[in-house]
Enzyme design. Structure first.
Site, PDB file in Angstrom:
ATOM      1  CG  HIS A 280      -0.267  -0.069   2.522  1.00 49.11           C
ATOM      2  ND1 HIS A 280       0.269  -1.231   3.031  1.00 49.11           N
ATOM      3  CD2 HIS A 280      -0.019   0.875   3.456  1.00 49.11           C
ATOM      4  CE1 HIS A 280       0.811  -1.001   4.212  1.00 49.11           C
ATOM      5  NE2 HIS A 280       0.661   0.278   4.496  1.00 49.11           N
ATOM      6  CB  VAL A 281       1.150   4.021  -2.110  1.00 47.49           C
ATOM      7  CG1 VAL A 281       1.827   5.384  -2.252  1.00 47.49           C
ATOM      8  CG2 VAL A 281       1.909   2.968  -2.909  1.00 47.49           C
TER       9      VAL A 281
END
Lengths: 302, 302
Positions: A240-241
């Site tokens: 995830h970012v």
């Protein structure tokens, strides 16, 4: 404790300070508390000074000079006492469990170096050992079983390297200055940035592109007003970012040694697609993190 | 204004808010002030809530329930009014110049990407244009003309890639938790991390080694209790490394996009000695930074 019983701070018996932060004007105390005539049970009290009231003429009732030199002056001030203007906000957790106490206690941080060999020997087995149930909540979001109405972007189902974007639970959905979104990859193949190779560059670039498009269309932010970063170690092992307003400073999870600019990762992968497998990564671990002790022991032989 | 004249806050005429930070409980105001019967002159007032007093039984005079659910309770509290316990600390700058006003104004940050081509076209000429006088203070430290007694380590004069280590001016020299040292290279050849190549790895490793030795011998810190990082963009273009207690969190200059872990840089240079010349670097620039406008304009053509 029900909402009808006002918590009585006078029944709190102070035991010790768990944490204090002069910069944030907070202090967290551990103590015990009698509830409903019962035995004393553990209670955590976190006290923080309230925000400053709006400045007006009568803002400061009285002031006292501390020091003055050249064009600089320091004073202490006393605000008018008023029912509308409390001095502190108090959060109480009662009864508090061991987990609460650990969570609210000051944690020491250590900087460790993770060579590719230490990744294979310590970190990979640690990630492999996580039961699938730990990221069930991520799978629920991806499958559309939860938070479906909050999703801001979702790749078409047949897209390789797909992802979705939704507001992070830390964000209030209102304050643009503290905008906080998260992009989550649809597959669970990439567990952390250690798994990223040149093959993922298209996904990373398209996360960047969609984040910029959404933040622009919905909140009027320019591409340069977003800070996109990836955590290592992350708090969950499904890639995830973090997408944050670039003016939102002072976030602890934004520190070097934990946060890596997405743009820098893209650049490194374009220069050498296997770099993130070959690199030694330095990062901070809190003493409560399960990797801390094994990694600290492993540092000695480096 | 002399120290004999107490600053009178009541003479301050409020004009606008320059900055406010609810997390830090601060607000910075611009206004005007009559001094010594003169015309009104610009004045900056920065107000911050004071630290919490030591917790005692009578700590909170009165409390008011906000909400209660399960084991969690929130309350507002009022502290006993006392001469020993001011509510706020007030800093005044009067008369304030344009420079003061700019310094205390909220600054917007932008994330820009610096390709090697943009470095050559915009950043390198910007660095080249600095007059030597701007880093004269660094030369004075290196030559031993200033702060000589504060230097904690200095390489022998004939060492190639030499450096010295001294406390950073931001550190109070006492609080180990906020320990802040700086290592400065003896030559002015390396101006920023863009100039680092594999040839500098021995210097970087020996900065790390000496920092760890000093922090251990003088302050009892272990190697893992130090966070070493390099800024890009730095505030001055003479290579230096920030050495900070790893428990000192919340520092703005520690954010990803400005701070790079020294260990990560060493690892990258060992894998590819020219990587820092080939990389695209993403970082935050405040609107007051001279590079901000040209870099923002250049982003459009990327």
């Amino acid at each position: 404790m029900t909402s009808s019983e006002a918590y009585n701070l006078r029944d709190f018996v102070f035991e010790k300070i768990l944490n204090e932060d002069p910069l944030l004007h907070t202090v967290t105390l551990l103590g015990t508390q009698k509830i409903n005539g019962s035995e004393n049970v553990p209670a955590i009290i976190r006290i923080e000074k309230t925000a400053l009231p709006v400045f007006t003429d009568g803002f400061v009732e009285r002031s006292e000079l501390i020091e003055s030199t050249d064009i600089y002056t320091w004073l202490f001030g006393w605000l008018p006492k008023s029912d509308d203007n409390p001095d502190v906000k108090i959060n109480v957790i009662c009864p508090a469990t061991e987990t609460h106490i650990r969570k609210y206690s000051a944690q020491k941080f250590h900087i460790v170096r993770e060579t590719p060999a230490l990744y294979e020997r310590i970190v990979k087995p640690y990630i492999d050992a996580f039961p699938a149930s730990r990221t069930q909540w991520v799978e629920d979001i991806i499958a559309g079983r939860s938070e479906a109405s909050k999703v801001l972007f979702r790749s078409p189902p047949d897209t390789s390297n797909g992802f979705l974007i939704l507001p992070d639970m830390k964000w209030d959905l209102v304050t643009v200055n503290s905008l906080y979104l998260v992009a989550i990859s649809l597959t669970s193949e990439v567990r952390s940035l250690r798994d990223l190779t040149s093959g993922h560059v298209p996904m990373l670039k398209s996360i960047k592109g969609e984040a910029e498009r959404i933040a622009g269309a919905k909140w009027g932010l320019k591409a340069t007003e977003l800070r996109l970063f990836v955590h290592y170690q992350p708090s969950y092992y499904h890639f995830h970012v973090h997408i944050v307003n670039s003016n939102y400073t002072g976030l602890q999870g934004m520190s070097t040694g934990q946060a890596h600019m997405l743009d820098d990762l893209i650049s490194l992968l374009e220069l050498d697609g296997a770099l993130l497998q070959k690199m030694t990564l330095a990062y901070a671990l809190g003493e409560n993190h399960a990797l801390c002790t094994p990694m600290l022991e492993a540092q000695i032989t480096l």
